[in-house]
Enzyme design. Structure first.
Site, mmCIF file in Angstrom:
data_model
loop_
_atom_site.group_PDB
_atom_site.id
_atom_site.type_symbol
_atom_site.label_atom_id
_atom_site.label_comp_id
_atom_site.label_asym_id
_atom_site.label_seq_id
_atom_site.Cartn_x
_atom_site.Cartn_y
_atom_site.Cartn_z
ATOM 1 N N TYR A 92 -70.406 28.438 -4.032
ATOM 2 C CA TYR A 92 -71.616 28.658 -4.848
ATOM 3 C C TYR A 92 -72.662 27.592 -4.563
ATOM 4 C CZ TYR A 92 -74.700 28.124 -8.877
ATOM 5 O OH TYR A 92 -75.809 27.951 -9.679
ATOM 6 N N LYS A 126 -76.450 27.799 -2.816
ATOM 7 C CA LYS A 126 -77.697 27.375 -3.473
ATOM 8 C C LYS A 126 -78.391 26.296 -2.636
ATOM 9 C CE LYS A 126 -79.112 28.635 -6.960
ATOM 10 N NZ LYS A 126 -79.937 29.814 -7.346
ATOM 11 N N THR A 175 -79.728 24.402 -8.704
ATOM 12 C CA THR A 175 -78.740 23.704 -9.533
ATOM 13 C C THR A 175 -78.550 22.255 -9.095
ATOM 14 O OG1 THR A 175 -76.366 23.617 -9.966
ATOM 15 C CG2 THR A 175 -77.009 24.736 -7.983
ATOM 16 N N ASP A 176 -78.084 21.408 -10.001
ATOM 17 C CA ASP A 176 -77.751 20.032 -9.623
ATOM 18 C C ASP A 176 -76.471 19.980 -8.788
ATOM 19 O OD1 ASP A 176 -75.863 20.589 -11.609
ATOM 20 O OD2 ASP A 176 -76.301 18.832 -12.832
ATOM 21 N N GLU A 177 -75.742 21.114 -8.737
ATOM 22 C CA GLU A 177 -74.497 21.116 -7.971
ATOM 23 C C GLU A 177 -74.737 20.957 -6.471
ATOM 24 O OE1 GLU A 177 -71.535 23.967 -9.160
ATOM 25 O OE2 GLU A 177 -72.390 24.130 -11.156
HETATM 26 P P1 NAD Z 1 -76.398 34.869 -14.497
HETATM 27 O O1 NAD Z 1 -75.193 35.091 -13.648
HETATM 28 O O2 NAD Z 1 -76.250 34.887 -15.980
HETATM 29 O O3 NAD Z 1 -77.519 35.953 -14.139
HETATM 30 C C1 NAD Z 1 -77.837 36.281 -12.823
HETATM 31 C C2 NAD Z 1 -78.668 37.562 -12.858
HETATM 32 O O4 NAD Z 1 -79.041 37.858 -11.502
HETATM 33 C C3 NAD Z 1 -77.906 38.774 -13.399
HETATM 34 O O5 NAD Z 1 -78.693 39.475 -14.330
HETATM 35 C C4 NAD Z 1 -77.648 39.611 -12.151
HETATM 36 O O6 NAD Z 1 -77.629 41.013 -12.409
HETATM 37 C C5 NAD Z 1 -78.824 39.237 -11.281
HETATM 38 N N1 NAD Z 1 -78.501 39.435 -9.848
HETATM 39 C C6 NAD Z 1 -77.382 39.019 -9.203
HETATM 40 N N2 NAD Z 1 -77.426 39.422 -7.916
HETATM 41 C C7 NAD Z 1 -78.609 40.090 -7.763
HETATM 42 C C8 NAD Z 1 -79.235 40.709 -6.669
HETATM 43 N N3 NAD Z 1 -78.638 40.758 -5.446
HETATM 44 N N4 NAD Z 1 -80.449 41.263 -6.847
HETATM 45 C C9 NAD Z 1 -81.055 41.223 -8.066
HETATM 46 N N5 NAD Z 1 -80.496 40.675 -9.152
HETATM 47 C C10 NAD Z 1 -79.286 40.099 -8.991
HETATM 48 O O7 NAD Z 1 -77.011 33.497 -13.990
HETATM 49 P P2 NAD Z 1 -77.754 32.352 -14.818
HETATM 50 O O8 NAD Z 1 -76.732 31.456 -15.380
HETATM 51 O O9 NAD Z 1 -78.765 32.970 -15.687
HETATM 52 O O10 NAD Z 1 -78.470 31.558 -13.632
HETATM 53 C C11 NAD Z 1 -79.781 31.894 -13.208
HETATM 54 C C12 NAD Z 1 -80.176 30.995 -12.069
HETATM 55 O O11 NAD Z 1 -80.103 29.638 -12.472
HETATM 56 C C13 NAD Z 1 -79.280 31.127 -10.844
HETATM 57 O O12 NAD Z 1 -80.074 31.065 -9.688
HETATM 58 C C14 NAD Z 1 -78.373 29.919 -10.928
HETATM 59 O O13 NAD Z 1 -77.955 29.509 -9.647
HETATM 60 C C15 NAD Z 1 -79.289 28.904 -11.572
HETATM 61 N N6 NAD Z 1 -78.598 27.867 -12.356
HETATM 62 C C16 NAD Z 1 -77.809 28.189 -13.416
HETATM 63 C C17 NAD Z 1 -77.200 27.187 -14.172
HETATM 64 C C18 NAD Z 1 -76.363 27.483 -15.375
HETATM 65 O O14 NAD Z 1 -75.866 26.559 -16.031
HETATM 66 N N7 NAD Z 1 -76.195 28.732 -15.792
HETATM 67 C C19 NAD Z 1 -77.374 25.857 -13.809
HETATM 68 C C20 NAD Z 1 -78.168 25.561 -12.713
HETATM 69 C C21 NAD Z 1 -78.794 26.576 -12.021
#
Ligand code: NAD
Length: 351
Positions: A159, A163, A134-136
């Site tokens: 969080y 990351k 993430t950019d965070e």
């Molecule tokens: P999300 O919360 O919608 O989905 C996360 C998924 O990971 C879920 O299906 C969950 O069941 C699974 N999960 C959680 N813990 C687990 C574990 N211990 N073992 C196996 N599976 C597990 O998240 P998202 O928004 O789809 O984000 C996906 C990735 O992108 C993350 O790594 C997040 O940090 C990164 N990200 C997200 C955003 C955003 O805007 N949503 C921005 C930047 C980065």
């Protein structure tokens, strides 16, 4: 890369990646997901019957389970998205963020290393791992400037700290063990299949249900918004073209204050699901999030020039599609609103 192991593929971005790989690119996907509260297998229903799609319920912290999945499926690449992802939940309970995001990433890398070391050299050399971050991790910007890949890490929330730690672990495994890993750092995603604890789907559904639309602080915090399908395309391109040990920023060039985002949704709801009053009347300013970063903005030049990706959706087109999707897909979100999360405030510290 024919067979790709995707962790977190039942989540918001992971499911978009799985659908893109199977539906658009004809690849084979192994979706590894623990199915936490944030998961929804309905998000992968469009590909569930494909012979190119496989699902394994497993926790990324479980080394034996991950080893077994590598051995059975023999993937060509890994896209690691599994994580605890909601900042507000990390403020109320950091432990699971540290375990899943930091230790889970280390388990994935160690399992990858063991798997690689048993592959024939020709296949081992091609094995790739994309870590989705993430950019965070960069902390907060002032009113001007952009995050580049060289911006020093300065995370503010449990969080983003988890990351940031996972990004450092990935780099260390590249340098120490020669794994072919790439890191992507993206801005805020939005779009269909987004769990309704996050700002945009929460506001759409609260507006639909005539409930208050919470805006943290004075609503002046700025985020760059990236449409999830643009992100999924970028991730596959970075997996294929990115250089090992490099980081790539992904952004939508769509900066908006939180208040602008909420007002835009209200105006769309006035048109698409009108009430007797304007949805803007529901806006309610609430206590700010502790440690709330003021502004995130991404310089995606490296990804655009080196990888050849560019966001196709702008915020106005993407948010209109998103509001329409939630209005048309009640069967996806209604079980979540009724049984998993009804929209209550998260991440408030006791005084
Ligand atoms: P999300 O919360 O919608 O989905 C996360 C998924 O990971 C879920 O299906 C969950 O069941 C699974 N999960 C959680 N813990 C687990 C574990 N211990 N073992 C196996 N599976 C597990 O998240 P998202 O928004 O789809 O984000 C996906 C990735 O992108 C993350 O790594 C997040 O940090 C990164 N990200 C997200 C955003 C955003 O805007 N949503 C921005 C930047 C980065």
């Amino acid at each position: 890369m024919k067979r790709i192991l995707v962790t977190g593929g039942a989540g918001f971005i992971g499911s978009a990646v799985c659908r893109h790989l199977v539906e658009d690119l004809g690849r084979e996907v192994v979706n590894v997901d623990a199915l936490t509260y944030a998961a929804n297998l309905a998000s992968v229903a469009p590909i569930a019957d494909s012979g190119r799609y496989h699902f394994e319920q497993a926790d990324v912290r479980d080394r034996a389970a991950i080893d077994d999945i590598f051995a059975r499926y023999q993937p060509d690449a890994v896209m690691h998205l599994a994580a605890e992802s909601h900042v507000d939940r990390s403020i109320s309970g950091a432990q699971v963020f540290l375990e899943t995001n930091i230790l889970g990433t280390a388990v994935m890398l160690e399992a990858l290393r063991a798997y690689r070391d048993n592959l024939p050299a020709a296949r081992a050399d091609l094995l790739r791992f994309l870590h989705i971050s993430t950019d965070e991790v960069y902390g907060s910007l002032g009113p001007t400037g952009l995050f580049t890949e060289e911006t020093p890490y300065d995370p503010s929330s449990p969080y983003s700290a988890s990351k940031a730690a996972s990004d450092h672990i990935v780099q260390a495994w590249v340098r120490t063990y020669g794994l072919q890993c790439v890191i992507s750092n993206c801005s805020n995603n939005y779009g269909p299949y987004h769990f309704p604890e996050k700002l945009i789907p929460l506001v759409i559904l609260n507006a639909l249900h005539d409930k208050p639309l919470p805006v943290y602080g004075d609503g002046s915090n700025v985020r760059d918004w990236l449409y999830v399908d643009d992100h999924a395309r970028a991730l596959v391109m970075i997996l294929e073209k990115g250089r090992a040990g490099e980081k790539y920023n992904i952004g939508g060039r769509n900066e908006r204050t939180n208040l602008q985002v909420v007002e835009r949704i209200c105006d769309l709801m006035d048109r698409m699901a009108p009430k007797t009053h304007s949805h803007r009347d529901l806006i309610s300013f609430v206590t700010d999030r502790p440690g709330h970063d003021l502004r995130y903005a991404i310089d995606a030049t490296k990804t655009e020039t080196e990888i050849g990706w560019r966001a196709e959706e702008n915020f106005d087109s993407g948010i209109e599609k998103t509001v329409r999707w939630y209005l048309d897909n009640r069967e996806w979100w209604e079980p979540i609103r009724n049984k998993v999360y009804a929209g209550e405030r998260l991440g408030v510290l006791a005084k």
